[in-house]
Design a protein around this motif. Structure first.
Motif, mmCIF file in Angstrom:
data_model
loop_
_atom_site.group_PDB
_atom_site.id
_atom_site.type_symbol
_atom_site.label_atom_id
_atom_site.label_comp_id
_atom_site.label_asym_id
_atom_site.label_seq_id
_atom_site.Cartn_x
_atom_site.Cartn_y
_atom_site.Cartn_z
ATOM 1 N N LYS A 567 -7.524 -14.707 2.499
ATOM 2 C CA LYS A 567 -8.062 -14.693 1.142
ATOM 3 C C LYS A 567 -8.798 -13.390 0.849
ATOM 4 O O LYS A 567 -8.683 -12.828 -0.251
ATOM 5 N N ALA A 568 -9.566 -12.910 1.857
ATOM 6 C CA ALA A 568 -10.300 -11.655 1.668
ATOM 7 C C ALA A 568 -9.340 -10.488 1.469
ATOM 8 O O ALA A 568 -9.554 -9.612 0.622
ATOM 9 N N GLN A 569 -8.278 -10.469 2.245
ATOM 10 C CA GLN A 569 -7.282 -9.403 2.099
ATOM 11 C C GLN A 569 -6.620 -9.457 0.734
ATOM 12 O O GLN A 569 -6.414 -8.424 0.085
ATOM 13 N N ASN A 570 -6.269 -10.651 0.317
ATOM 14 C CA ASN A 570 -5.636 -10.792 -0.998
ATOM 15 C C ASN A 570 -6.569 -10.330 -2.115
ATOM 16 O O ASN A 570 -6.155 -9.665 -3.065
ATOM 17 N N GLU A 571 -7.843 -10.712 -1.988
ATOM 18 C CA GLU A 571 -8.815 -10.300 -2.988
ATOM 19 C C GLU A 571 -8.989 -8.782 -2.989
ATOM 20 O O GLU A 571 -9.078 -8.140 -4.045
ATOM 21 N N SER A 572 -9.016 -8.202 -1.786
ATOM 22 C CA SER A 572 -9.162 -6.753 -1.676
ATOM 23 C C SER A 572 -7.964 -6.037 -2.289
ATOM 24 O O SER A 572 -8.114 -5.029 -2.996
ATOM 25 N N LEU A 573 -6.788 -6.557 -1.997
ATOM 26 C CA LEU A 573 -5.579 -5.964 -2.563
ATOM 27 C C LEU A 573 -5.582 -6.072 -4.087
ATOM 28 O O LEU A 573 -5.134 -5.157 -4.794
ATOM 29 N N ARG A 574 -6.089 -7.192 -4.591
ATOM 30 C CA ARG A 574 -6.179 -7.354 -6.049
ATOM 31 C C ARG A 574 -7.116 -6.322 -6.654
ATOM 32 O O ARG A 574 -6.794 -5.672 -7.668
ATOM 33 N N ILE A 575 -8.288 -6.179 -6.033
ATOM 34 C CA ILE A 575 -9.268 -5.198 -6.536
ATOM 35 C C ILE A 575 -8.682 -3.787 -6.461
ATOM 36 O O ILE A 575 -8.827 -2.972 -7.382
ATOM 37 N N LEU A 576 -8.036 -3.500 -5.331
ATOM 38 C CA LEU A 576 -7.443 -2.181 -5.146
ATOM 39 C C LEU A 576 -6.365 -1.908 -6.193
ATOM 40 O O LEU A 576 -6.255 -0.811 -6.749
ATOM 41 N N LYS A 577 -5.574 -2.931 -6.482
ATOM 42 C CA LYS A 577 -4.521 -2.787 -7.486
ATOM 43 C C LYS A 577 -5.128 -2.514 -8.864
ATOM 44 O O LYS A 577 -4.662 -1.639 -9.618
ATOM 45 N N GLU A 578 -6.188 -3.266 -9.193
ATOM 46 C CA GLU A 578 -6.860 -3.047 -10.473
ATOM 47 C C GLU A 578 -7.441 -1.632 -10.554
ATOM 48 O O GLU A 578 -7.358 -0.962 -11.591
ATOM 49 N N THR A 579 -8.023 -1.188 -9.422
ATOM 50 C CA THR A 579 -8.600 0.155 -9.390
ATOM 51 C C THR A 579 -7.530 1.214 -9.596
ATOM 52 O O THR A 579 -7.722 2.203 -10.327
ATOM 53 N N ARG A 580 -6.402 1.033 -8.930
ATOM 54 C CA ARG A 580 -5.298 1.981 -9.089
ATOM 55 C C ARG A 580 -4.792 2.002 -10.530
ATOM 56 O O ARG A 580 -4.487 3.064 -11.095
#
Length: 786
Positions: A567-580
């Motif tokens: 879940k933490a990885q998925n959340e991080s990937l989501r945040i990273l995607k939004e940042t990108r």
């Protein structure tokens, strides 16, 4: 097996229990004829059949073979040309339906039941018989009107004729001219013909045929001439009806005869299936299980219960044949010696008959060719046989027939005569039977037999436990310990004066007293050991359960940890995607709004945006719990080495040596990735060698195709930076150290962008503007780290 032994051990009562579990006479017939087998393969197959059926019932508790009838005689009669009755056809059709339903049930059955499936595969389906019988015969055993067109027509005409007769007679009895001649105004039947009751004195006034008269003679039952012809017609129609019914039954009988062999085979299979499932139901009732089977005389019963004793049954453990050939059971009367003897014999015969045993898992029986039992008092006044003589007659027959594949059960061996001589005979009989390899269980009260068993390594003492405090037996069988008769304790409990009991004790010899004390001490030690064993078993089970719970908890925690990380990885990937996405928006906005003169500021903004994006990604990565990966961390790597990146689940080739921050470039497929050295894992030697070969080949290809100059003139800043980034990677792979970047002089915007990019590139060692003979300020000379 000896029939008298089967009766003594009450095997017939078990058979009756089995028969009661059958659903058809075919199954009951098999159950009632069941006897133990001495064929090992047959026994194993019969037990496996029972196990398969029990497993089927466990998943399909409502399954039955309902509707099966014993129609073997009817089928045989039809085959001989006889015409069957309608009730016979109903039984045959019902049996055919049961066969069809059973075949469908087994065809759709899930699981592995090879013996029963093989048996059910040959069940017949007789849909034509079912359909024909159901169309022709009614449920109450009559013939349906629709059985044939001819019968339908005849019965219709019969009903019409009957109505015409009733109408004429109804007019007759209601007419004022003729009703006065009648005893009652009713229509009745005599000899299948419609008549009216006429008074005797008016006989002449009612012309017709007399068919009957009342007991007093006052009433005559006359068929008036007006309905005589109609009654004749009705008689003919009914005769035709009977002939048509016979023709229908004959056709049905011929149809059954055509399936004579198939029906006979199906009835045989249905009977066997009913019998097998009856064994399974009996196993459920007794809480039985399949025993192991051997042919070497070993009997091992674990918590065995006598199947005929109602209520709470005290289980017994028996081990015979492996370490001991004979067992001598001693103890007080009514203590359970004979029950233990019968339990061993009855369960052995049940197992050899293919029945499950009421005992725990691990129980084992042996296949015996013969089983003999001398149990009970068979004294006979007519034959002048005393108790001792009757026992001896049985034992003589046993000794003459026994062999090494025999189990012998002897109750009160040597009883009924002088104790000294009886004990001597008992010891001799045991020795003889043991010599020829017979497996023996005997009960006795003689102390001499206890000592005899103690002094022979292949004979074991056993006893039934007796509670001296309550003066009641516990019915537990204790292996390895001789028993006491406890006569003094029982006598005291029943009220015999202490003076008498004490004097009786004085008559015992010193050795007898010592033996009694020794036995008492052994019994006490046995009880203590048994209690300790039970406590140890309870502790073992508790530890095993605790271990299981800990393993389950550990698995649960691990899965929970994995889920949290995921879940933490998925959340991080989501945040990273939004940042990108946000960065891309910024990038597009900047690209649209900035003019050529603002290229420098734009480049700086892009650099800062990328750095900000990188820092944010690093913060997110640092916040995640670090996973553990298999493999060895490399201390150093060389370009071209094949390594694994566990975090990305990728393999790639080293493009550069680590910088001062421990970071290096990896070529993973079409992607060039910068990773930390600690995030890499070393692969096996074989893969390393392959990796080196591939890297060498890649490098040779790059050397052949790449130039040490890159011309960026005419390109926008974005296009130039993207092409230069790729060019530097290719130059590193090809092993080039000195490069020339041609950007032209122009306004200086492209030169400034190239300089800014090279300044922040980790693999650039140094850079400078070109000299007088190198292109001047229109060229930047770059040196890469080796």
């Amino acid at each position: 097996m000896d029939g008298r032994t089967l009766k003594k051990l009450e095997f017939n009562k078990v058979i009756q229990m089995l028969a009661d579990c059958c659903g058809s006479f075919l199954g009951k017939e098999r159950a009632e004829n069941l006897v133990p087998s001495s064929d090992s393969d047959e026994v194993v197959s019969a037990l496996e059949e029972t196990s398969e059926a029990k497993e089927i019932l466990r998943f399909n508790p409502g399954f039955t073979l309902g509707g099966v009838r014993d129609v073997r005689k009817e089928v045989e009669r039809a085959a001989l040309g006889a015409i069957l009755e309608p009730e016979d056809f109903l039984d045959i059709a019902g049996t055919c339906a049961a066969s069809r339903k059973a075949k469908v049930f087994f065809s759709n059955l899930k699981g592995s039941y090879p013996l029963i499936m093989e048996l059910s595969r040959d069940l017949g389906i007789f849909k034509s018989i079912e359909t024909s019988v159901n169309e022709a015969v009614t449920a109450d055993g009559g013939i349906a009107d629709t059985a044939s067109d001819q019968l339908f027509s005849l019965r219709k005409r019969i009903r019409t004729t009957q109505e015409r007769i009733k109408d004429k007679l109804d007019s007759f009895i209601k007419s004022p001219h003729t009703s006065k001649y009648l005893q009652d105004n009713v229509i009745t039947i005599r000899g299948d013909r419609y008549v009216v009751p006429v008074k005797q004195e008016y006989r002449a006034q009612v012309p017709g045929m007399i068919h009957d008269q009342s007991a007093s003679g006052a009433t005559l039952f006359i068929e008036p001439l007006a309905v005589l012809e109609l009654n004749n017609d009705l008689k003919k129609l009914k005769t035709g009806e009977e002939q048509e019914i016979i023709a229908i039954l004959k056709a049905l009988s011929k149809m059954v005869a055509g399936f004579h062999h198939e029906l006979s085979a199906t009835l045989e299979i249905l009977g066997k299936l009913d019998f097998i499932f009856a064994k399974a139901r009996l196993s459920q009732i007794m809480d039985g299980g399949k025993p192991k089977v051997n042919s070497n005389g070993n009997i091992r019963l674990i918590r065995a219960r006598h199947p005929l004793i109602k209520g709470d049954v005290v289980p017994i453990d028996v081990d015979l044949g492996k370490d001991f050939d004979a067992m001598v059971i001693t103890g007080p009367n009514t203590g359970g010696k004979t029950v233990s003897l019968k339990t061993v014999g009855l369960l052995t015969m049940m197992g050899l008959a293919g029945l499950h045993l009421p005992a725990d898992e691990g129980t084992e029986i042996s296949v015996f060719e013969k089983l003999f039992a001398d149990i009970g008092d068979e004294q006979s006044i007519e034959q002048s046989l005393s108790t001792f003589s009757s026992h001896l007659v049985n034992i003589v027959q046993i000794l003459s027939k026994a062999n090494s594949k025999t189990l012998v059960l002897l109750d009160e061996l040597g009883a009924g005569t002088d104790p000294t001589e009886g004990a001597a005979l008992a010891m001799a009989i045991l020795a003889y039977l043991q010599k020829i390899g017979v497996k023996i269980i005997a009960t006795t009260h003689y102390s001499e037999l206890k000592a005899f068993a103690y002094n022979h390594p292949r004979i074991v003492n056993a006893s039934v436990e007796f509670n001296v405090e309550t003066l009641k037996p516990t019915y537990r069988l204790l292996m390895g310990i001789p028993g006491k008769s406890n006569a003094f304790e029982i006598a005291r409990g029943l009220g015999l004066p202490d003076e008498v009991i004490n004097q009786a004790g004085e008559f015992l010899t010193r050795d007898q007293v010592q033996v009694a004390d020794l036995i008492a001490n052994l019994e006490m030690d046995q009880r203590v050991s048994e209690q300790e064993r039970k406590e140890a078993e309870i502790l073992r089970r508790e530890l095993q359960a605790m271990k299981q719970r800990m393993a389950e908890k550990e698995t649960e925690l691990y899965n929970r940890e994995v889920e949290i990380i995921r879940k933490a990885q998925n959340e991080s990937l989501r945040i990273l995607k939004e940042t990108r996405e946000e960065a891309e928006v910024v990038f597009r906005d900047l690209k649209t709004s900035l003019e050529a003169e603002a290229q420098k500021a734009q480049n700086e903004s892009l650099r800062k945006a990328r750095e900000k994006l990188k820092e944010k990604a690093e913060v997110i990565s640092a916040s995640l719990p670090e996973k553990k990966y298999l493999g060895q961390k490399p201390k150093k790597v060389v370009p071209g080495q094949l390594v694994e990146i566990p975090k990305l689940n990728q393999k790639g080739y080293v493009l550069s040596k680590p910088n001062q921050d421990g970071e290096l470039f990896i070529q993973a497929g079409i992607m060039k990735i910068m990773v930390k050295l600690n995030d890499l894992r070393i692969l096996e030697n074989k893969e390393q060698e392959t990796g080196k070969a591939r890297t060498g080949q890649m490098r040779m290809e790059k050397v052949k195709s790449i130039s040490n100059e890159l011309d960026l003139r005419g390109k926008t800043v974005d296009e130039a930076l993207e092409e230069m980034d790729k060019y530097l990677d290719d130059a590193l792979v090809a092993g080039l150290n000195d490069l020339r970047i041609i950007h032209g002089k122009g306004t200086g915007a492209l030169r400034d962008a190239v300089t800014s990019f090279l300044k922040n590139h980790r693999q650039v060692k140094s850079y400078r503007l070109g000299g007088f003979n190198e292109g001047g300020t229109g060229v930047t000379v770059v040196s890469l780290k080796s």
